[in-house]
Design a protein around this motif. Sequence first.
Motif, PDB file in Angstrom:
ATOM      1  N   VAL A 151      32.529  34.131  49.705  1.00 27.94           N
ATOM      2  CA  VAL A 151      31.100  33.858  49.494  1.00 27.94           C
ATOM      3  C   VAL A 151      30.339  35.162  49.290  1.00 27.94           C
ATOM      4  CG1 VAL A 151      29.028  32.932  50.573  1.00 27.94           C
ATOM      5  CG2 VAL A 151      31.173  31.677  50.750  1.00 27.94           C
ATOM      6  N   TYR A 152      30.655  36.171  50.089  1.00 28.81           N
ATOM      7  CA  TYR A 152      29.991  37.469  49.971  1.00 28.81           C
ATOM      8  C   TYR A 152      30.245  38.094  48.600  1.00 28.81           C
ATOM      9  CZ  TYR A 152      29.174  42.457  50.736  1.00 28.81           C
ATOM     10  OH  TYR A 152      28.748  43.753  50.621  1.00 28.81           O
ATOM     11  N   THR A 153      31.476  37.987  48.100  1.00 29.65           N
ATOM     12  CA  THR A 153      31.808  38.552  46.791  1.00 29.65           C
ATOM     13  C   THR A 153      31.080  37.816  45.673  1.00 29.65           C
ATOM     14  OG1 THR A 153      33.992  39.149  47.646  1.00 29.65           O
ATOM     15  CG2 THR A 153      33.696  39.166  45.253  1.00 29.65           C
ATOM     16  N   LEU A 154      31.007  36.487  45.765  1.00 29.68           N
ATOM     17  CA  LEU A 154      30.299  35.712  44.737  1.00 29.68           C
ATOM     18  C   LEU A 154      28.813  36.037  44.727  1.00 29.68           C
ATOM     19  CD1 LEU A 154      32.041  32.227  45.101  1.00 29.68           C
ATOM     20  CD2 LEU A 154      32.325  33.873  43.242  1.00 29.68           C
ATOM     21  N   LEU A 155      28.223  36.210  45.897  1.00 30.98           N
ATOM     22  CA  LEU A 155      26.789  36.514  45.966  1.00 30.98           C
ATOM     23  C   LEU A 155      26.488  37.933  45.490  1.00 30.98           C
ATOM     24  CD1 LEU A 155      25.836  34.877  49.394  1.00 30.98           C
ATOM     25  CD2 LEU A 155      25.385  34.003  47.099  1.00 30.98           C
ATOM     26  N   SER A 156      27.467  38.841  45.562  1.00 30.88           N
ATOM     27  CA  SER A 156      27.237  40.214  45.122  1.00 30.88           C
ATOM     28  C   SER A 156      27.270  40.360  43.603  1.00 30.88           C
ATOM     29  CB  SER A 156      28.284  41.148  45.734  1.00 30.88           C
ATOM     30  OG  SER A 156      29.582  40.825  45.258  1.00 30.88           O
ATOM     31  N   ILE A 157      27.753  39.337  42.900  1.00 28.39           N
ATOM     32  CA  ILE A 157      27.788  39.378  41.439  1.00 28.39           C
ATOM     33  C   ILE A 157      26.431  38.947  40.907  1.00 28.39           C
ATOM     34  CG2 ILE A 157      28.912  38.477  39.370  1.00 28.39           C
ATOM     35  CD1 ILE A 157      31.406  38.000  41.045  1.00 28.39           C
ATOM     36  N   LYS A 158      25.905  39.705  39.960  1.00 29.16           N
ATOM     37  CA  LYS A 158      24.607  39.372  39.375  1.00 29.16           C
ATOM     38  C   LYS A 158      24.697  38.052  38.616  1.00 29.16           C
ATOM     39  CE  LYS A 158      23.275  44.212  38.795  1.00 29.16           C
ATOM     40  NZ  LYS A 158      22.887  45.274  37.832  1.00 29.16           N
ATOM     41  N   PRO A 159      23.627  37.267  38.644  1.00 33.49           N
ATOM     42  CA  PRO A 159      23.683  35.970  37.942  1.00 33.49           C
ATOM     43  C   PRO A 159      23.990  36.097  36.451  1.00 33.49           C
ATOM     44  CG  PRO A 159      21.789  36.061  39.420  1.00 33.49           C
ATOM     45  CD  PRO A 159      22.377  37.430  39.405  1.00 33.49           C
ATOM     46  N   ASN A 160      23.466  37.141  35.794  1.00 37.67           N
ATOM     47  CA  ASN A 160      23.726  37.277  34.359  1.00 37.67           C
ATOM     48  C   ASN A 160      25.140  37.752  34.055  1.00 37.67           C
ATOM     49  OD1 ASN A 160      23.171  39.747  35.531  1.00 37.67           O
ATOM     50  ND2 ASN A 160      22.356  40.629  33.661  1.00 37.67           N
ATOM     51  N   GLU A 161      25.883  38.200  35.082  1.00 39.66           N
ATOM     52  CA  GLU A 161      27.261  38.639  34.895  1.00 39.66           C
ATOM     53  C   GLU A 161      28.273  37.636  35.437  1.00 39.66           C
ATOM     54  OE1 GLU A 161      27.458  42.364  36.856  1.00 39.66           O
ATOM     55  OE2 GLU A 161      26.173  43.425  35.421  1.00 39.66           O
ATOM     56  N   MET A 162      27.797  36.570  36.081  1.00 36.99           N
ATOM     57  CA  MET A 162      28.703  35.606  36.708  1.00 36.99           C
ATOM     58  C   MET A 162      29.580  34.911  35.671  1.00 36.99           C
ATOM     59  SD  MET A 162      29.827  34.180  39.457  1.00 36.99           S
ATOM     60  CE  MET A 162      28.631  34.501  40.747  1.00 36.99           C
ATOM     61  N   GLU A 163      28.982  34.513  34.534  1.00 37.43           N
ATOM     62  CA  GLU A 163      29.744  33.789  33.522  1.00 37.43           C
ATOM     63  C   GLU A 163      30.884  34.650  32.980  1.00 37.43           C
ATOM     64  OE1 GLU A 163      30.316  30.257  31.240  1.00 37.43           O
ATOM     65  OE2 GLU A 163      28.916  30.676  32.879  1.00 37.43           O
ATOM     66  N   GLU A 164      30.597  35.915  32.671  1.00 42.14           N
ATOM     67  CA  GLU A 164      31.630  36.803  32.149  1.00 42.14           C
ATOM     68  C   GLU A 164      32.680  37.126  33.213  1.00 42.14           C
ATOM     69  OE1 GLU A 164      32.382  37.998  29.278  1.00 42.14           O
ATOM     70  OE2 GLU A 164      30.776  36.970  28.219  1.00 42.14           O
ATOM     71  N   ALA A 165      32.250  37.283  34.478  1.00 45.48           N
ATOM     72  CA  ALA A 165      33.209  37.570  35.554  1.00 45.48           C
ATOM     73  C   ALA A 165      34.185  36.417  35.744  1.00 45.48           C
ATOM     74  CB  ALA A 165      32.461  37.850  36.852  1.00 45.48           C
ATOM     75  N   GLU A 181      30.107  46.463  33.714  1.00 47.68           N
ATOM     76  CA  GLU A 181      29.767  45.939  35.038  1.00 47.68           C
ATOM     77  C   GLU A 181      30.344  44.542  35.243  1.00 47.68           C
ATOM     78  OE1 GLU A 181      27.763  47.331  33.000  1.00 47.68           O
ATOM     79  OE2 GLU A 181      27.012  49.138  34.001  1.00 47.68           O
ATOM     80  N   ALA A 182      30.302  43.713  34.175  1.00 45.65           N
ATOM     81  CA  ALA A 182      30.860  42.368  34.296  1.00 45.65           C
ATOM     82  C   ALA A 182      32.373  42.412  34.504  1.00 45.65           C
ATOM     83  CB  ALA A 182      30.519  41.547  33.053  1.00 45.65           C
ATOM     84  N   VAL A 183      33.040  43.325  33.796  1.00 47.22           N
ATOM     85  CA  VAL A 183      34.491  43.469  33.974  1.00 47.22           C
ATOM     86  C   VAL A 183      34.813  43.918  35.388  1.00 47.22           C
ATOM     87  CG1 VAL A 183      36.519  44.736  33.191  1.00 47.22           C
ATOM     88  CG2 VAL A 183      34.858  43.927  31.522  1.00 47.22           C
ATOM     89  N   GLN A 184      34.047  44.871  35.909  1.00 46.12           N
ATOM     90  CA  GLN A 184      34.270  45.326  37.280  1.00 46.12           C
ATOM     91  C   GLN A 184      34.012  44.211  38.284  1.00 46.12           C
ATOM     92  OE1 GLN A 184      31.855  48.796  37.844  1.00 46.12           O
ATOM     93  NE2 GLN A 184      32.997  50.034  36.360  1.00 46.12           N
ATOM     94  N   ALA A 185      32.996  43.384  38.035  1.00 44.18           N
ATOM     95  CA  ALA A 185      32.726  42.254  38.929  1.00 44.18           C
ATOM     96  C   ALA A 185      33.888  41.267  38.923  1.00 44.18           C
ATOM     97  CB  ALA A 185      31.430  41.559  38.505  1.00 44.18           C
ATOM     98  N   GLY A 186      34.459  41.008  37.736  1.00 46.69           N
ATOM     99  CA  GLY A 186      35.618  40.124  37.678  1.00 46.69           C
ATOM    100  C   GLY A 186      36.822  40.692  38.415  1.00 46.69           C
ATOM    101  N   GLU A 187      37.000  42.010  38.320  1.00 43.40           N
ATOM    102  CA  GLU A 187      38.112  42.627  39.047  1.00 43.40           C
ATOM    103  C   GLU A 187      37.885  42.559  40.559  1.00 43.40           C
ATOM    104  OE1 GLU A 187      38.243  46.521  37.474  1.00 43.40           O
ATOM    105  OE2 GLU A 187      39.216  45.947  35.582  1.00 43.40           O
ATOM    106  N   ARG A 188      36.656  42.742  41.010  1.00 45.50           N
ATOM    107  CA  ARG A 188      36.363  42.616  42.445  1.00 45.50           C
ATOM    108  C   ARG A 188      36.626  41.199  42.932  1.00 45.50           C
ATOM    109  NH1 ARG A 188      31.482  45.184  41.210  1.00 45.50           N
ATOM    110  NH2 ARG A 188      30.368  43.268  41.754  1.00 45.50           N
TER     111      ARG A 188
END
Length: 764
Positions: free
Chosen positions: A652-666, A575-582
Amino acid sequence: IPRVVDAKWKLMNGPVARQSNDRVSNLKFTSDGSFLACQTVGKIVEIYKQRTEEQIKKKIKRRLKRIREKLGQKREVEQQTADDKDSMTSASEVQLQDELELVCCIRSDYDLRSFDFGSFSKTENYLNILLSLSSNAIENHELRFSQLQKIKDGSKEEKKKRKRDDGPKIAKTQSLELQGHRTDIRAVALSSDNALLLTAGSGAVKLWNVKTNQCIRTMPSGYSLCCAFVPGEMHAIVGTKGGRLILYKLSSGEILSDIQAHEGSLWSLDIRPDGRGFVTGGADKVAKFWDFELVNSSNRTEEQPDLAENKDEDEESEKKQKLISGEDNREDDNNKMELGMFHTRTLKMSEDILCVRYSKHMSKKKLMLAVSLLDCTVKVFHDDSLKFALSLYGHKLPVLSMDISDDSTLLITGSADKNIKVWGLDFGDCHKSFFAHDASVMAVRFVPKTHYFFSGGKDQRIRYWDADKFEMILTMEAHVGEVWALATASDGSFLASSGHDKSIRIWDRTEDIVFLEEEREKELEKIFDAKLDNQNDPSNSGSNSVPAIQAQLKASESQATGQIESGVATKRTGEAVQAGERLMEAIDLANEELEKFEHYERQLEEAEAKLDSKTKEERKVLKASGGTPEPLLPKPQANLILLGRTPIQHIVYTLLSIKPNEMEEALMIQPFGYASRLFQLLLLIVKDPTQQHMHVEVAIKCSISLLRIHFKQIVATHSLNETLLELRSLMRERLYDYQSLIGTNMAALKFVKQRVIASTAGNI
């Protein structure tokens, strides 16, 4: 300890002598507090009863009497001391051991998991105790204590005897347990009509109804390793770890024959295609051939009979078939004939035999026997003459299971080296070798009348293969332990599997279409997730890997400086990898839109510069009067992916859609080029006065994280100096405004709170 508060009970300190030496695991009272149960970590539950006031007084009186007798003997020798007076005083006080009386101990056959009190009646004088055992069973024990009443008649000896004989009685009244095995299920076999399933494990062989999933019969055995139905489904054969060969009559569960067939473990057996005999292979390096015969039940012995030379084979085979099919039912018990088995031939090998399989030829001349040995080879012999035919070698570890297709053209072998090989029985050539499982392959089975086959391994997976196209079709995961055995239905409609998790699983064939590409993608995703987990855990990597070396360097630096370094506890997931790709896609889209609008602005300025002075004056007058002049150039159309949002709003919308626990890895996934562009977009977010304070806070957090991740590259390149300096000044202003807003809100809330308290106090 849960109990009723209103119960008449005194909580006292002091020890209570227990009968068992095991450690206490649980204590529980009855609802009225009259009984206490003590569960140990083993198999014992001790039941204690609360004594009455009269019984407590008698207990103290007897204790004082014993102490006086001891002091009387001591007084004859010397005077009493102060300690003797203290002992008399303490003995006259009520202690916890005076309150409790051991009634009985309940000992179960298996270790206890938990217990509870059931129904309880003082009038009928009984108490039920429910026990939960480690064997996945629940037992109900009933304690009868009606005989605990006072005995008045008779002498002292008679009273003691009656009290001992008529004491509390404990008995197991009910037991509830599942029908499955309590140990590993090492072998499974299906009947020819797919109605019955035979499973074998340590201590028991069970017969199941496939349709109802009910256990029909449980038959005792040793540590069973292999099993099979005798043709006709009236009998079954089981081979044990002790080398014994047991023949069961399924209608009654009776053991018809129990023979010491091998000196070592009997690893495998297989029924001959004509149904007249079978072959066994064991750890004593011997393959033995057996035939079925009719024996008189009154003259049955455990030893194998001698092989008669002059026997009419046709007549004998007819009798066997009648008996096997159940047609030969004799009313005369003295002359009743039962099925038996006798040893005919022996094939000696150079190594331990792990598996034996017959080909499916019905002709005796064409019938072949495959034998897998401990030396990692498979030998193929002619059954009629036991002449050597083929030697199949190529596995690096011994072959644990094998099977032959119904057309007798293919042989598959599953080995402890995690590989499956497909062989041709014509010339013994290896058609294909698969890396099938992540652990040893324990079972392989062909689907009847096809070249599809199943495999099960110690990696808890079952896989479906195509032996013609050499492709894996499907992976099935349900077992939580090693898969020991497989059995396929005669029509291929379902598959039975068993394993270390003591479960039997039935897999039905469905009409759903399987797309091989989708299955490959699922496998790749699982492998990718597993690699990510290994990368995040230095202990899973080698000692020379980069994460392990970094962890060792950080640990040594922390010990040298005395300061323990801390960081964000993160784990790279899919999920973190997918968030980084988004986030990278959003950055590309936002930059494209911004460049498109900047290009439009430049073209618009050039078009305005080309206008004559009269047209410029007219456009100015029209704008001053509130009108809208005609656009010189058509405005570019925004990308539909933005859904009406501006590029900054989309970021801003993309950053807010990332979970806080996955933000660092993204953010850690972002390359330095994307990080540089993201810094510029974050600067625009902070500059934008329309953005809310929460969005500004997210932008500031992302900026700090990116700066910490790419600090060395930023310092080395100097390309982001101006952007970072401007971002720092704006961040301080925004944070100051944010702090002022929060302070104002806090002061307002305190004021409102004081007003509410004052108004409430005035009303009171």
